[in-house]
Design an enzyme around this catalytic site. Structure first.
Site, mmCIF file in Angstrom:
data_model
loop_
_atom_site.group_PDB
_atom_site.id
_atom_site.type_symbol
_atom_site.label_atom_id
_atom_site.label_comp_id
_atom_site.label_asym_id
_atom_site.label_seq_id
_atom_site.Cartn_x
_atom_site.Cartn_y
_atom_site.Cartn_z
ATOM 1 N N LYS A 201 3.208 8.311 0.546
ATOM 2 C CA LYS A 201 2.098 7.593 1.106
ATOM 3 C C LYS A 201 2.413 7.073 2.668
ATOM 4 C CE LYS A 201 -1.185 4.871 1.905
ATOM 5 N NZ LYS A 201 -2.480 5.211 1.975
ATOM 6 N N CYS A 255 -3.270 -0.085 7.657
ATOM 7 C CA CYS A 255 -2.580 1.009 7.295
ATOM 8 C C CYS A 255 -1.672 1.712 8.245
ATOM 9 C CB CYS A 255 -3.392 2.248 6.477
ATOM 10 S SG CYS A 255 -4.160 1.432 4.977
HETATM 11 N N1 LIG Z 1 -7.608 -1.396 3.582
HETATM 12 C C1 LIG Z 1 -7.438 -0.297 3.638
HETATM 13 O O1 LIG Z 1 -8.043 0.661 4.082
HETATM 14 C C2 LIG Z 1 -6.096 0.105 2.528
HETATM 15 C C3 LIG Z 1 -6.021 1.700 2.377
HETATM 16 C C4 LIG Z 1 -4.933 2.231 1.759
HETATM 17 C C5 LIG Z 1 -3.895 1.334 1.078
HETATM 18 N N2 LIG Z 1 -3.934 -0.129 1.385
HETATM 19 C C6 LIG Z 1 -3.142 -0.873 0.892
HETATM 20 O O2 LIG Z 1 -3.793 -1.628 -0.316
HETATM 21 C C7 LIG Z 1 -3.068 -2.928 -0.610
HETATM 22 C C8 LIG Z 1 -4.225 -4.073 -0.401
HETATM 23 O O3 LIG Z 1 -4.705 -3.931 0.657
HETATM 24 P P1 LIG Z 1 -6.299 -4.537 1.125
HETATM 25 O O4 LIG Z 1 -6.648 -3.845 2.412
HETATM 26 O O5 LIG Z 1 -7.121 -4.345 -0.186
HETATM 27 O O6 LIG Z 1 -5.879 -6.234 1.145
HETATM 28 P P2 LIG Z 1 -6.991 -7.339 1.580
HETATM 29 O O7 LIG Z 1 -6.060 -8.345 2.060
HETATM 30 O O8 LIG Z 1 -8.291 -7.047 1.691
HETATM 31 O O9 LIG Z 1 -6.861 -7.821 -0.313
HETATM 32 C C9 LIG Z 1 -5.802 -8.492 -0.866
HETATM 33 C C10 LIG Z 1 -6.434 -9.491 -1.865
HETATM 34 O O10 LIG Z 1 -5.439 -9.736 -2.963
HETATM 35 C C11 LIG Z 1 -5.519 -11.225 -2.894
HETATM 36 N N3 LIG Z 1 -4.029 -11.618 -3.567
HETATM 37 C C12 LIG Z 1 -3.054 -11.935 -2.751
HETATM 38 N N4 LIG Z 1 -2.000 -12.128 -3.696
HETATM 39 C C13 LIG Z 1 -2.570 -12.278 -4.646
HETATM 40 C C14 LIG Z 1 -2.109 -12.883 -5.985
HETATM 41 N N5 LIG Z 1 -0.548 -13.046 -6.286
HETATM 42 N N6 LIG Z 1 -2.864 -12.732 -7.208
HETATM 43 C C15 LIG Z 1 -4.061 -12.574 -6.942
HETATM 44 N N7 LIG Z 1 -4.682 -12.216 -5.980
HETATM 45 C C16 LIG Z 1 -3.867 -11.918 -4.655
HETATM 46 C C17 LIG Z 1 -5.867 -11.770 -1.773
HETATM 47 O O11 LIG Z 1 -6.599 -12.791 -2.210
HETATM 48 C C18 LIG Z 1 -6.952 -10.715 -1.166
HETATM 49 O O12 LIG Z 1 -8.106 -10.914 -1.823
HETATM 50 C C19 LIG Z 1 -2.137 -3.045 0.871
HETATM 51 O O13 LIG Z 1 -0.920 -2.782 0.189
HETATM 52 C C20 LIG Z 1 -2.592 -2.081 1.870
HETATM 53 O O14 LIG Z 1 -1.428 -1.455 2.510
HETATM 54 C C21 LIG Z 1 -5.160 -0.412 2.183
#
Ligand SMILES: NC(=O)c1ccc[n+]([C@@H]2O[C@H](COP(=O)([O-])OP(=O)(O)OC[C@H]3O[C@@H](n4cnc5c(N)ncnc54)[C@H](O)[C@@H]3O)[C@@H](O)[C@H]2O)c1
Length: 406
Positions: A201, A255
């Site tokens: 990844k 990312c």
């Molecule tokens: N955004 C993208 O395009 C993308 C693409 C591929 C992978 N990712 C990966 O996916 C993961 C999440 O990214 P995202 O963009 O969805 O993040 P985000 O910030 O949009 O969402 C994360 C959510 O998790 C919640 N959260 C955090 N800690 C928590 C806990 N202990 N209990 C409950 N809720 C909790 C937050 O309140 C938030 O709503 C990351 O590792 C990121 O690198 C993101």
């Protein structure tokens, strides 16, 4: 029942997709406002097809909660930022979510980490935490890592059509979880070990970062000696084994601008190319700043408030501003005391920065230099309105005469 922890850009569409495909799903987030909104049918961000998917998932009984559920399958989609100083991954959200799950889970539960993590994170932080809590991995808890590849703007399609990777300690459990994702995923799903899933990844996003950096470096070289980088890339790409990407004003998002740092942080002596690529991409907002200065000088414009940045999002047609090149550029401007530049983004409705206009025509009326930072469809459809401005087009979308390029 699947309990999905973290209802952001990744967790929410994933939860909705599982629910749409008939799974019993509870989405958990510790953000009470977010959970309340989702229950009322209000979505936290724009995404093509998300409203319809949300409706289908609600019809299929998805619920949202701040509570962690007692069940057999968990998917963690919480943030994984890097620590600015050391460039290493900060596992605090993953560990906190993991502990909340361990408080309630069934014996033998599968904990699937969807968050992107640096290679070795599961061994370094996740396993020791589970063991510290007195659980036996492989008996009380099964560990998996199923990183996500979807891109904002095309998430719903890609959830169904992208191939996936599932890393598991136990191949049988990996195959079982693969079956779960096959409820909605129509593409190949590879089952491998956790280390390979973690590394592949991060490698994918690093590959993209390096390729974008090459295009950006070419843009700088061509700009220096008055060559048309777009024409040169177009011609070079006619070679059957060359596929150069397009340059741009920088790399943002959660990312590509983040994940390569995990490798730099963990392997500082081995990541010369990766570090250089990161530096090139991070230098692009400064390059844009230099281009703005040139245009201001050429037209004897001394007032920075006559400059307007179009686009705050990190990519076209989304409202996600995380690490966006425009925010990076504004930070640079701030360091140079260049306050007062106007900003407009049709997708970013809430006020993120100073001098952000809510109305496109008002924004245009106030400026003389327009800097296109994001190639939203909105600007492509309104090119006739900007022809009277000095336009710096960092996305190569304008074809009319007199436009400045990167
Ligand atoms: N955004 C993208 O395009 C993308 C693409 C591929 C992978 N990712 C990966 O996916 C993961 C999440 O990214 P995202 O963009 O969805 O993040 P985000 O910030 O949009 O969402 C994360 C959510 O998790 C919640 N959260 C955090 N800690 C928590 C806990 N202990 N209990 C409950 N809720 C909790 C937050 O309140 C938030 O709503 C990351 O590792 C990121 O690198 C993101």
């Amino acid at each position: 029942m699947i309990n999905i922890i973290g209802l952001g850009y990744i967790g929410l569409p994933t939860a909705l997709m599982f629910a749409k495909s008939g799974e019993v799903v509870v989405g958990t987030d510790y953000n009470t406002d977010l959970v309340n909104s989702l229950e009322k049918g209000i979505l936290p961000f724009e995404e093509e097809g998300l409203e319809e998917l949300h409706q289908k998932a609600l019809n299929n009984g998805i619920t949202f909660s701040t509570e962690y559920q007692k069940t057999h399958t968990y998917i963690l989609a919480v943030p994984t930022p890097y620590i600015k100083e050391s460039k290493k991954l900060d596992p605090k959200y993953v560990i906190s979510a993991l502990n909340s799950v361990l408080d309630v889970c069934d014996k033998g539960a599968s904990v699937i980490i969807e968050s992107t993590v640096s290679p070795g994170t599961v061994d370094k932080y996740v396993r020791p935490e589970i063991e510290r809590r007195g659980y036996v991995i492989g008996e009380d808890i099964h560990l998996l890592h199923a990183p996500e590849r979807i891109i904002p703007g095309n998430m719903i399609y890609e959830l169904e059509h992208n191939s996936r990777t599932i890393g598991a300690d136990n191949i049988e459990i990996g195959e079982k979880i693969k079956g779960l994702y096959l409820n909605f995923c129509k593409a190949d799903i590879v089952v491998t070990d956790i280390r390979s899933a973690e590394m592949s990844k991060v490698v994918e996003n690093t590959f993209r970062d390096i390729n974008i950096a090459f295009a950006n470096e070419l843009a700088k070289i061509c700009q220096m000696d008055n060559m048309d980088v777009y024409e040169i890339i177009r011609i070079a790409n006619m070679h059957p084994r060359v596929n150069i990407m397009q340059p741009g004003p920088g790399v943002g998002g959660h990312c590509i601008s983040v994940d390569p740092w995990f490798l730099v942080g963990d392997y500082p002596d081995l990541t010369n190319l990766i570090l250089t690529a990161r530096k090139i991409n991070d230098s692009m907002p400064k390059h844009v700043l230099g281009r703005i200065r040139d245009i201001m000088r050429e037209h004897n414009i001394k007032d920075i408030s006559k400059v307007g940045l179009y686009g705050l999002a990190y990519k076209e047609d989304v409202d996600d501003t995380r690490e966006s090149p425009t925010l990076q550029l504004l930070e640079r401007m701030d360091e140079h005391l260049a306050f007062g530049v106007k900003v407009f983004d049709p997708h970013v409705k809430n006020s993120v920065v100073d001098y952000q206009s809510a109305n496109f025509e008002e924004f245009l009326n106030e400026i003389e230099i327009l800097v296109i930072m994001v190639g939203h469809n909105h600007i492509k459809e309104n090119l006739n309105l900007i022809k009277s401005k000095h336009v710096l087009d960092t996305k190569n979308i304008c074809t009319f005469e007199g436009v400045y390029k990167l």
